[in-house]
Design a protein around this motif. Structure first.
Motif, PDB file in Angstrom:
ATOM      1  N   GLU A  63       0.842  -1.196   0.000  1.00 44.69           N
ATOM      2  CA  GLU A  63       0.000   0.000   0.000  1.00 44.69           C
ATOM      3  C   GLU A  63       0.879   1.248   0.000  1.00 44.69           C
ATOM      4  O   GLU A  63       1.874   1.315   0.708  1.00 44.69           O
ATOM      5  N   ALA A  64       0.480   2.218  -0.803  1.00 44.59           N
ATOM      6  CA  ALA A  64       1.141   3.529  -0.806  1.00 44.59           C
ATOM      7  C   ALA A  64       0.048   4.578  -0.733  1.00 44.59           C
ATOM      8  O   ALA A  64      -0.994   4.448  -1.375  1.00 44.59           O
ATOM      9  N   PRO A  65       0.257   5.623   0.069  1.00 49.74           N
ATOM     10  CA  PRO A  65      -0.748   6.685   0.142  1.00 49.74           C
ATOM     11  C   PRO A  65      -0.992   7.298  -1.236  1.00 49.74           C
ATOM     12  O   PRO A  65      -0.071   7.415  -2.039  1.00 49.74           O
ATOM     13  N   ALA A  66      -2.212   7.654  -1.523  1.00 50.98           N
ATOM     14  CA  ALA A  66      -2.558   8.223  -2.827  1.00 50.98           C
ATOM     15  C   ALA A  66      -1.762   9.503  -3.058  1.00 50.98           C
ATOM     16  O   ALA A  66      -1.678  10.366  -2.190  1.00 50.98           O
ATOM     17  N   ALA A  75       8.938   4.184   1.607  1.00 55.49           N
ATOM     18  CA  ALA A  75       8.955   4.226   3.070  1.00 55.49           C
ATOM     19  C   ALA A  75       7.735   3.531   3.658  1.00 55.49           C
ATOM     20  O   ALA A  75       7.813   2.956   4.740  1.00 55.49           O
ATOM     21  N   ALA A  76       6.604   3.559   2.937  1.00 56.18           N
ATOM     22  CA  ALA A  76       5.391   2.901   3.406  1.00 56.18           C
ATOM     23  C   ALA A  76       5.462   1.388   3.211  1.00 56.18           C
ATOM     24  O   ALA A  76       4.556   0.666   3.606  1.00 56.18           O
ATOM     25  N   GLY A  77       6.529   0.909   2.589  1.00 56.89           N
ATOM     26  CA  GLY A  77       6.711  -0.532   2.404  1.00 56.89           C
ATOM     27  C   GLY A  77       6.151  -1.067   1.110  1.00 56.89           C
ATOM     28  O   GLY A  77       6.081  -2.289   0.925  1.00 56.89           O
ATOM     29  N   ALA A  78       5.735  -0.201   0.209  1.00 60.07           N
ATOM     30  CA  ALA A  78       5.187  -0.656  -1.066  1.00 60.07           C
ATOM     31  C   ALA A  78       6.312  -1.113  -1.990  1.00 60.07           C
ATOM     32  O   ALA A  78       7.398  -0.528  -2.003  1.00 60.07           O
TER      33      ALA A  78
END
Length: 136
Positions: A63-66, A75-78
């Motif tokens: 998942e990555a923030p839109a 950084a979000a692990g995507a």
């Protein structure tokens, strides 16, 4: 060993190589700026991708923030396919390769053609001479 090292360093080829590496690094910086600051923003404008094309990516998993930047998505692990970075590096390579081609092409025009090696006997003629010498 120290004198041998001095002799090695004092050779023209080593000094030419050192100068070439330094100029190449400076030229690489210029090409990177040309690509990042001139070419890629134009490509991004044409493709509708905004100004920073080098941070374009596709999320493969996770998942990555839109609307997150490439760094934020990582950084979000995507797991991301950073195609913008690859395209930028590829364009840098093509520009550098073309510039080096032009430089080598011009240098080859300025250099005198190499002296032709003196024509000697062919392999067949040499073998015939050896055969004749062995018969004697």
């Amino acid at each position: 060993m120290l004198s041998e090292f001095k002799t090695f360093i004092a050779r023209g080829n080593v000094l030419d190589l050192a100068v070439g590496v330094i100029i190449g690094a400076a030229f690489g910086t210029i090409v990177k700026s040309l690509t990042d600051d001139v070419i890629m923003p134009v490509i991004a404008l044409v493709t509708g991708g905004g100004v920073d094309f080098s941070s374009r990516y596709i999320v493969l998993s996770g998942e990555a923030p839109a609307g997150a930047s490439l760094a934020a998505a990582r950084a979000a692990g995507a797991n991301v396919l950073a195609y913008g970075s690859f395209v930028t590096a590829f364009i840098n390579f093509v520009i550098l390769a073309f510039a080096i081609f032009l430089i080598v092409r011009q240098a080859n025009k300025l250099m005198p053609p190499p002296e032709a090696a003196p024509a000697g006997p062919s392999e067949v003629e040499l073998l015939a001479e050896i055969r004749d010498a062995l018969r004697k």
